[in-house]
Write an enzyme that holds these catalytic residues in place. Structure first.
Site, mmCIF file in Angstrom:
data_model
loop_
_atom_site.group_PDB
_atom_site.id
_atom_site.type_symbol
_atom_site.label_atom_id
_atom_site.label_comp_id
_atom_site.label_asym_id
_atom_site.label_seq_id
_atom_site.Cartn_x
_atom_site.Cartn_y
_atom_site.Cartn_z
ATOM 1 N N VAL A 16 0.828 -1.205 0.000
ATOM 2 C CA VAL A 16 0.000 0.000 0.000
ATOM 3 C C VAL A 16 0.866 1.260 0.000
ATOM 4 C CG1 VAL A 16 -1.625 1.325 1.430
ATOM 5 C CG2 VAL A 16 -1.972 -1.126 1.106
ATOM 6 N N ASP A 34 10.131 3.780 6.430
ATOM 7 C CA ASP A 34 9.862 2.383 6.802
ATOM 8 C C ASP A 34 10.849 1.984 7.891
ATOM 9 O OD1 ASP A 34 8.240 -0.078 5.118
ATOM 10 O OD2 ASP A 34 9.735 -0.682 6.613
ATOM 11 N N ARG A 39 14.345 -2.585 3.294
ATOM 12 C CA ARG A 39 13.311 -2.103 2.368
ATOM 13 C C ARG A 39 13.682 -0.706 1.859
ATOM 14 N NH1 ARG A 39 9.673 -3.082 -1.490
ATOM 15 N NH2 ARG A 39 7.716 -1.960 -1.281
ATOM 16 N N THR A 84 -1.657 -4.540 9.610
ATOM 17 C CA THR A 84 -2.546 -4.819 10.741
ATOM 18 C C THR A 84 -2.997 -6.282 10.631
ATOM 19 O OG1 THR A 84 -4.255 -3.739 9.394
ATOM 20 C CG2 THR A 84 -3.430 -2.512 11.285
ATOM 21 N N THR A 119 -6.011 -1.121 7.645
ATOM 22 C CA THR A 119 -7.361 -1.635 7.904
ATOM 23 C C THR A 119 -7.519 -1.953 9.391
ATOM 24 O OG1 THR A 119 -7.300 -2.627 5.728
ATOM 25 C CG2 THR A 119 -9.031 -3.408 7.218
ATOM 26 N N CYS A 259 -5.928 -9.628 3.799
ATOM 27 C CA CYS A 259 -7.104 -8.743 3.817
ATOM 28 C C CYS A 259 -8.376 -9.551 4.016
ATOM 29 C CB CYS A 259 -7.179 -7.946 2.524
ATOM 30 S SG CYS A 259 -5.904 -6.689 2.404
ATOM 31 N N ARG A 330 1.710 -14.109 2.011
ATOM 32 C CA ARG A 330 1.199 -14.017 3.381
ATOM 33 C C ARG A 330 -0.129 -14.765 3.526
ATOM 34 N NH1 ARG A 330 1.390 -7.711 4.375
ATOM 35 N NH2 ARG A 330 1.049 -7.736 2.131
HETATM 36 N N1 LIG Z 1 -1.830 -5.209 0.383
HETATM 37 C C1 LIG Z 1 -3.069 -4.930 0.043
HETATM 38 O O1 LIG Z 1 -3.558 -5.352 -0.995
HETATM 39 C C2 LIG Z 1 -3.942 -4.060 0.921
HETATM 40 C C3 LIG Z 1 -5.107 -3.520 0.372
HETATM 41 C C4 LIG Z 1 -5.902 -2.704 1.162
HETATM 42 C C5 LIG Z 1 -5.538 -2.457 2.479
HETATM 43 N N2 LIG Z 1 -4.402 -3.030 2.994
HETATM 44 C C6 LIG Z 1 -4.067 -2.703 4.375
HETATM 45 O O2 LIG Z 1 -3.011 -1.755 4.347
HETATM 46 C C7 LIG Z 1 -2.111 -1.968 5.445
HETATM 47 C C8 LIG Z 1 -0.699 -2.206 4.933
HETATM 48 O O3 LIG Z 1 -0.699 -3.388 4.165
HETATM 49 P P1 LIG Z 1 0.505 -3.801 3.203
HETATM 50 O O4 LIG Z 1 0.027 -4.983 2.429
HETATM 51 O O5 LIG Z 1 1.003 -2.613 2.471
HETATM 52 O O6 LIG Z 1 1.594 -4.251 4.274
HETATM 53 P P2 LIG Z 1 3.091 -4.734 4.006
HETATM 54 O O7 LIG Z 1 3.368 -5.788 4.995
HETATM 55 O O8 LIG Z 1 3.283 -5.009 2.553
HETATM 56 O O9 LIG Z 1 3.996 -3.472 4.319
HETATM 57 C C9 LIG Z 1 4.009 -2.792 5.484
HETATM 58 C C10 LIG Z 1 5.336 -2.053 5.642
HETATM 59 O O10 LIG Z 1 5.249 -1.353 6.879
HETATM 60 C C11 LIG Z 1 6.529 -1.417 7.527
HETATM 61 N N3 LIG Z 1 6.332 -1.163 8.951
HETATM 62 C C12 LIG Z 1 5.855 -1.974 9.920
HETATM 63 N N4 LIG Z 1 5.789 -1.331 11.087
HETATM 64 C C13 LIG Z 1 6.237 -0.058 10.860
HETATM 65 C C14 LIG Z 1 6.400 1.089 11.665
HETATM 66 N N5 LIG Z 1 6.096 1.088 12.960
HETATM 67 N N6 LIG Z 1 6.901 2.206 11.097
HETATM 68 C C15 LIG Z 1 7.210 2.237 9.797
HETATM 69 N N7 LIG Z 1 7.081 1.177 8.980
HETATM 70 C C16 LIG Z 1 6.587 0.045 9.495
HETATM 71 C C17 LIG Z 1 7.043 -2.797 7.189
HETATM 72 O O11 LIG Z 1 8.450 -2.858 7.292
HETATM 73 C C18 LIG Z 1 6.546 -2.963 5.737
HETATM 74 O O12 LIG Z 1 7.527 -2.552 4.802
HETATM 75 C C19 LIG Z 1 -2.694 -3.142 6.235
HETATM 76 O O13 LIG Z 1 -3.540 -2.647 7.228
HETATM 77 C C20 LIG Z 1 -3.530 -3.877 5.187
HETATM 78 O O14 LIG Z 1 -4.577 -4.611 5.764
HETATM 79 C C21 LIG Z 1 -3.591 -3.803 2.234
#
Ligand SMILES: NC(=O)c1ccc[n+]([C@@H]2O[C@H](COP(=O)([O-])OP(=O)(O)OC[C@H]3O[C@@H](n4cnc5c(N)ncnc54)[C@H](O)[C@@H]3O)[C@@H](O)[C@H]2O)c1
Length: 424
Positions: A16, A34, A39, A84, A119, A259, A330
């Site tokens: 995201v 990040d 990363r 999350t 989310t 998700c 995941r």
């Molecule tokens: N991936 C999807 O398709 C999607 C779609 C809609 C919503 N979401 C929601 O969006 C959110 C993020 O999902 P994602 O798939 O991008 O996650 P992800 O795991 O791909 O990436 C998250 C990133 O956040 C970093 N991170 C973790 N804790 C941190 C902190 N305290 N400070 C800074 N960086 C930190 C991690 O190192 C990682 O690079 C989640 O809540 C997910 O449910 C995801």
């Protein structure tokens, strides 16, 4: 905060966050933060391991990447997109969200805006995150600083629906912030935004989008279990029913990822907190959680009908990401299915064009191949993910990986020429 003074900081650069960073940087000075230094280094070098963003979009003078808090002082519009997930006991795991909120609490200044995109369940932002920001920053919400919630709808692997052509729901803690947040998002989203009256509405809208999809698939999975026992072709039933104007078409399948298989637990958690046991939601979850076992049982019964003399059967599993055309593993239910084959009776090989290896100790005995070469080798071939790569290979080539009379099982229902009992 005038438009040309807006400086965006994205917290969390996963699937995201990196999209947000790239799109906002087309209009605003943007920094991506990040906590994972690897990363940050890969993004600085112009490489996205998730293959969602091209090098030319990462190397851009308006976009910086950092893992240092001290680089964030300039910025005034923060967006949180950290993971999350759920804990082993299926309860919300808010540790990343809390840690990011605490960090932001330490750096926000008067008039700054913080938008949550991760989310969560309805109420999480106002009950947990905002009080934490107020406490740490020693400022008052809607007076000294502002918050909002804008759920994310990106769909990794989907090249048609990109960030800027998906309508985005926005919200704010007060009229000023909701206007402001909506204006900033709509300046980078061609499809436009949909502003709602409260943060809770925005949070709830996201969690029900995925819960509805989870339940729809669970219902079709239940149909598939019934029809399989009745020796009826599920896909033919679905195609027939789909000729009615108000039938909603879904295929049976494995529901994994972070998700659809996770968000319903967030809603269930909140629902139980207010003394309502969400029965439909949780029974749908149970059916979808049990699908790898169901698939394994069906394949075992096909094996029994073959009366093999071999002691060890060669199994080829095609695809192990949680869904098609992306590299995300995941909560992949295919990986759960692979574990069920961990048995002296089977020798399992796996191939996924998006993955070269899995470091997880749990899969150390499984052979993950980098290339699909061995033909006429496998007793059982399972198409587990409908990556375009496999659809382009076609049924004939996939069948050729198997020995004569092998079992070809299509979890994805991509090849209707396969016998109905060999499809989900
Ligand atoms: N991936 C999807 O398709 C999607 C779609 C809609 C919503 N979401 C929601 O969006 C959110 C993020 O999902 P994602 O798939 O991008 O996650 P992800 O795991 O791909 O990436 C998250 C990133 O956040 C970093 N991170 C973790 N804790 C941190 C902190 N305290 N400070 C800074 N960086 C930190 C991690 O190192 C990682 O690079 C989640 O809540 C997910 O449910 C995801």
């Amino acid at each position: 905060m005038k438009k040309n003074n807006i400086k965006i900081c994205i917290f969390g650069l996963g699937y995201v966050g990196i999209k947000l960073a790239v799109h906002f940087s087309k209009k605003y000075k943007t920094i991506g933060f990040d906590s994972n230094i690897d990363r940050i280094n890969e993004l600085k070098s112009g490489y996205d391991k998730n293959s969602e963003v091209l090098k030319k979009n990462l190397i851009n003078k308006n976009l910086q990447f950092t893992h240092k808090n001290s680089d964030l002082n300039l910025y005034n519009f923060f967006i949180i997109a950290v993971p999350t997930p759920i804990k082993k006991n299926k309860q919300p795991d808010l540790k990343n969200l809390i840690s990011a909120t605490k960090q932001i609490g330490k750096i926000i200044k008067k008039n700054d805006i913080v938008v949550f995109e991760s989310t969560v369940y309805p109420g999480c932002t106002e009950e947990i995150c905002i009080p934490m920001l107020e406490k740490i920053s020693k400022m008052k919400i809607s007076k000294d600083f502002y918050c909002g919630y804008s759920p994310e709808r990106i769909n990794p692997g989907d090249k048609k629906r990109d960030f800027s052509n998906i309508i985005k729901v926005t919200s704010g803690c007060c009229l000023y912030s909701s206007n402001k947040i909506d204006r900033i998002y709509s300046s980078v989203i061609k499809a436009g935004t949909y502003r709602v009256d409260s943060i809770k509405i925005a949070e709830a809208s996201k969690v029900i989008e995925n819960t509805q999809r989870d339940l729809n698939i669970a219902l079709i999975n239940e149909f598939s279990i019934i029809f399989n026992k009745l020796n009826i072709d599920t896909m033919k039933v679905l195609n027939a029913a789909n000729t009615k104007w108000n039938f909603n078409f879904f295929k049976p399948g494995l529901v994994g990822g972070h998700c659809i298989g996770v968000d319903p637990y967030y809603l269930a958690y909140k629902s139980k907190k207010i003394n309502h046991n969400p029965k439909i939601l949780l029974s749908g979850r149970k059916i979808n959680e049990e699908m790898p076992h169901n698939v394994f049982k069906r394949i075992k019964s096909l094996i029994s009908s073959k009366k093999y003399s071999k002691k060890k059967l060669d199994v080829l599993i095609l695809g192990f990401t949680f869904k098609e055309n992306c590299s995300d593993i995941r909560n992949s239910k295919v990986l759960e299915l692979i574990k069920l084959f961990k048995n002296p009776k089977f020798k399992v090989s796996c191939f996924d064009p998006y993955i070269s290896k899995i470091n997880d100790k749990e899969f150390k005995d499984i052979k993950f191949m980098n290339k699909l070469t061995l033909r006429n080798k496998y007793d059982i071939v399972i198409l587990a993910v409908s990556h375009k790569y496999f659809l382009n290979l076609g049924f004939k080539k996939i069948k050729n990986f198997g020995v004569k009379n092998s079992i070809i099982y299509d979890i994805t229902n991509s090849f209707l020429e396969i016998n109905k009992l060999n499809r989900l």
